[in-house]
Motif scaffolding. Structure first.
Motif, PDB file in Angstrom:
ATOM      1  N   GLU A   1       6.300  10.681  -1.873  1.00 48.05           N
ATOM      2  CA  GLU A   1       7.052  10.930  -3.095  1.00 48.05           C
ATOM      3  C   GLU A   1       7.769   9.672  -3.570  1.00 48.05           C
ATOM      4  O   GLU A   1       7.765   9.358  -4.770  1.00 48.05           O
ATOM      5  CB  GLU A   1       8.063  12.057  -2.861  1.00 48.05           C
ATOM      6  N   ALA A   2       8.366   8.925  -2.625  1.00 49.84           N
ATOM      7  CA  ALA A   2       9.032   7.678  -2.991  1.00 49.84           C
ATOM      8  C   ALA A   2       8.034   6.668  -3.526  1.00 49.84           C
ATOM      9  O   ALA A   2       8.320   5.926  -4.469  1.00 49.84           O
ATOM     10  CB  ALA A   2       9.770   7.103  -1.785  1.00 49.84           C
ATOM     11  N   THR A   3       6.834   6.646  -2.917  1.00 50.51           N
ATOM     12  CA  THR A   3       5.785   5.735  -3.389  1.00 50.51           C
ATOM     13  C   THR A   3       5.400   6.077  -4.817  1.00 50.51           C
ATOM     14  O   THR A   3       5.312   5.190  -5.686  1.00 50.51           O
ATOM     15  CB  THR A   3       4.555   5.816  -2.477  1.00 50.51           C
ATOM     16  N   ALA A   4       5.183   7.363  -5.087  1.00 51.41           N
ATOM     17  CA  ALA A   4       4.755   7.787  -6.421  1.00 51.41           C
ATOM     18  C   ALA A   4       5.813   7.469  -7.474  1.00 51.41           C
ATOM     19  O   ALA A   4       5.485   7.084  -8.603  1.00 51.41           O
ATOM     20  CB  ALA A   4       4.446   9.278  -6.416  1.00 51.41           C
ATOM     21  N   GLN A   5       7.091   7.607  -7.110  1.00 48.16           N
ATOM     22  CA  GLN A   5       8.163   7.362  -8.065  1.00 48.16           C
ATOM     23  C   GLN A   5       8.225   5.903  -8.516  1.00 48.16           C
ATOM     24  O   GLN A   5       8.709   5.619  -9.616  1.00 48.16           O
ATOM     25  CB  GLN A   5       9.510   7.755  -7.452  1.00 48.16           C
ATOM     26  N   ASP A   6       7.743   5.016  -7.672  1.00 47.99           N
ATOM     27  CA  ASP A   6       7.850   3.587  -7.989  1.00 47.99           C
ATOM     28  C   ASP A   6       6.657   3.058  -8.781  1.00 47.99           C
ATOM     29  O   ASP A   6       6.600   1.863  -9.079  1.00 47.99           O
ATOM     30  CB  ASP A   6       8.010   2.772  -6.707  1.00 47.99           C
ATOM     31  N   TRP A   7       5.708   3.912  -9.111  1.00 49.78           N
ATOM     32  CA  TRP A   7       4.541   3.484  -9.880  1.00 49.78           C
ATOM     33  C   TRP A   7       4.469   4.261 -11.187  1.00 49.78           C
ATOM     34  O   TRP A   7       4.762   5.447 -11.244  1.00 49.78           O
ATOM     35  CB  TRP A   7       3.252   3.714  -9.082  1.00 49.78           C
TER      36      TRP A   7
ATOM     37  N   ASP B   1       0.810  -1.217   0.000  1.00 46.34           N
ATOM     38  CA  ASP B   1       0.000   0.000   0.000  1.00 46.34           C
ATOM     39  C   ASP B   1       0.845   1.269   0.000  1.00 46.34           C
ATOM     40  O   ASP B   1       0.323   2.349   0.249  1.00 46.34           O
ATOM     41  CB  ASP B   1      -0.911   0.015   1.231  1.00 46.34           C
ATOM     42  N   GLY B   2       2.128   1.150  -0.245  1.00 47.08           N
ATOM     43  CA  GLY B   2       3.000   2.318  -0.290  1.00 47.08           C
ATOM     44  C   GLY B   2       4.016   2.299   0.833  1.00 47.08           C
ATOM     45  O   GLY B   2       3.997   1.448   1.720  1.00 47.08           O
ATOM     46  N   TYR B   3       4.934   3.265   0.773  1.00 43.93           N
ATOM     47  CA  TYR B   3       5.944   3.427   1.815  1.00 43.93           C
ATOM     48  C   TYR B   3       5.416   4.375   2.882  1.00 43.93           C
ATOM     49  O   TYR B   3       4.936   5.472   2.569  1.00 43.93           O
ATOM     50  CB  TYR B   3       7.240   3.986   1.228  1.00 43.93           C
ATOM     51  N   LEU B   4       5.525   3.976   4.130  1.00 46.63           N
ATOM     52  CA  LEU B   4       5.063   4.798   5.236  1.00 46.63           C
ATOM     53  C   LEU B   4       5.795   6.143   5.237  1.00 46.63           C
ATOM     54  O   LEU B   4       7.021   6.189   5.176  1.00 46.63           O
ATOM     55  CB  LEU B   4       5.304   4.071   6.558  1.00 46.63           C
TER      56      LEU B   4
END
Length: 475
Positions: free
Chosen positions: A344-350, A337-340
């Motif tokens: 921004e890091a979550t968005a970069q990986d998708w 469900d993403g990085y806690l």
């Protein structure tokens, strides 16, 4: 027989326990065995004490207390933050601060400032809790990222259930199996697959404490999990490896299994090991199957619900021809469900169209079989205008009788951009001319541009707790 509504830990259904349908040896760990009913009772006692918490930290030692703590949290719907028992002070402080853990559940480091909630082995409660929402976050697992502080990977209950069920189908995993492993309980491999899998399917678990060849051979299981280092040590002891020939399935993961080890295990046990691929963010997305082809150096096809694709540096599709290398992207119901605290890091990986960028590079053949080349950042070597997978060169080197271990990296080179450098652990004293012999050996089996430009001999390779070579430390 089914008992009541579906549960994440389906084998611990209170209705089944009340009906007397017990599993006497549900979990054996730390030289202690606990039945299904006793595990449910003690874990529910823990749940009563932490039910109002949001997140708690668990020092994930391979003990019965760790098992009870984790199960208690899952019963109460409290998020677990597993902490590696060998983590340093700075790493541990980061995990606690970033996760917002409110207390330690079970044993805690002496220097902790957080409250400590004890786990009592003999306490029992038979209170019944409603099953938490599948969207609730069950675990925050901290990755050992190559740059920066570890990131907290949020895994939901629903994702875990989907991932485990997909593996049950691929591996024909049922309550008739007995799972054996000695893996750490703070990663997907040992914790999610190795503990929650048995508790979901009702298959007894034997955790050997340490994954030694002697312990694996003596356990008498039908299903074994191991990392390549474990399988390599087992393959070096034929009389112990032959005992594992009685098992139904030998599963290798967390790092590529060297082809020579694959072949040796097949020879000694009479069965080819199952290889699979995944990461903290995705759990297991690719695997060879119990009833399918097992090809050395390849990790099989997508498990149920998973889709994959390869993209080049311009974002264009890469052909599935078994040789073309591309960045691996995946979709599936078991993804995180993403990085806690890291939007921004979550968005970069998708990607914009909803695919997760794994950061790995791979090839896919016409039949959908996948081979992982390695990490895009360190295993994709660009030398003299060619794109070369480090894993391909490593596989050839490991086939040489003088090579025990090998790791290939690309180091800066004014002429080539990157030059291929192989770090080799030899099986015996390094003889004069062995470096040149290994270079010629690779060139004879691969294209000339894939040969190492330099061979460096070492006593050992730096590895993490899961057996992965830490290539950032080479160079």
């Amino acid at each position: 027989m089914p008992y009541g509504p579906p549960l994440l830990l389906a084998s611990l259904n209170p209705i089944a326990v009340a009906a007397g349908d017990d599993i006497p040896d549900a979990v054996t760990i730390d030289d202690a065995t606990v039945s299904r009913s006793d595990l449910l009772g003690s874990a529910t006692s823990v749940a009563e004490r932490i039910a109002r918490a949001d997140r708690v930290a668990v020092l994930a030692e391979p003990t019965l207390r760790t098992v009870i703590a984790v199960v208690g949290c899952l019963i109460a719907g409290v998020t677990v933050v597993p902490v590696p028992p060998d983590s340093g002070v700075a790493e541990r402080a980061h995990i606690l601060r970033d996760s917002g853990a409110q207390a330690w559940l079970g044993p805690a480091p002496e220097d902790t400032e957080l409250p400590v909630v004890p786990v009592r082995l003999h306490a029992r409660s038979w209170h019944t809790y409603a099953e938490p929402d599948p969207a609730a976050i069950a675990f925050i697992l901290y990755t050992s990222g190559t740059t920066g502080a570890p990131k907290g990977v949020m895994l939901s209950r629903g994702a875990i259930a989907a991932g485990l069920d997909a593996l049950a189908e691929a591996w024909d995993w049922t309550r008739k199996d007995t799972l054996v492993h000695g893996l750490p309980l703070f990663h997907v491999h040992g914790l999610i697959l190795g503990l929650l899998g048995p508790l979901r399917f009702g298959s007894p678990l034997i955790h050997t404490g340490k994954p030694t060849p002697e312990a694996y051979a003596a356990a008498g299981g039908s299903l074994y999990f191991g990392v390549p280092t474990v399988w390599s040590r087992i393959a070096e002891k034929p009389e112990l490896a032959q005992e594992l020939g009685k098992a139904r399935l030998l599963v290798s993961g967390s790092a590529p299994l060297p082809v020579p080890v694959f072949e040796k295990l097949t020879e000694l046990t009479g069965q080819a090991p199952v290889e699979r691929y995944g990461m903290s963010e995705t759990m297991i997305t690719l695997s060879t199957r119990a009833d399918g082809e097992r090809r050395p150096g390849w990790v099989g096809t997508p498990v149920r619900g998973v889709h994959t694709r390869l993209r080049d540096e311009a974002g264009e599709p890469v052909p599935h021809d078994g040789t073309s290398i591309g960045a691996l992207q995946v979709r599936g119901p078991m993804l995180f469900d993403g990085y806690l605290n890291r939007p921004e890091a979550t968005a970069q990986d998708w990607t914009e169209d909803g695919w997760f960028r794994t950061g790995d590079v791979a090839v896919i053949d016409a039949g959908g079989f996948h081979r992982i080349v390695g990490r895009e950042s360190i295993d994709l070597i660009k030398s003299g205008g060619y794109r070369i997978g480090a894993g391909e060169v490593e596989t050839v080197l490991l086939g040489h009788p003088a090579v025990a271990e090998a790791a290939v990296v690309g180091l800066p080179d004014d002429d080539l951009g990157q030059r291929i450098v192989a770090f080799v652990v030899a099986r015996s004293t390094v003889s004069d001319g062995l470096g040149a012999e290994l270079t010629d050996y690779v060139e004879a089996q691969l294209s000339a541009h894939k040969r190492p430009r330099e061979i460096r001999f070492a006593d050992s390779l730096p590895r993490n707790a899961m057996g992965k070579v830490q290539k950032k430390q080479l160079g």
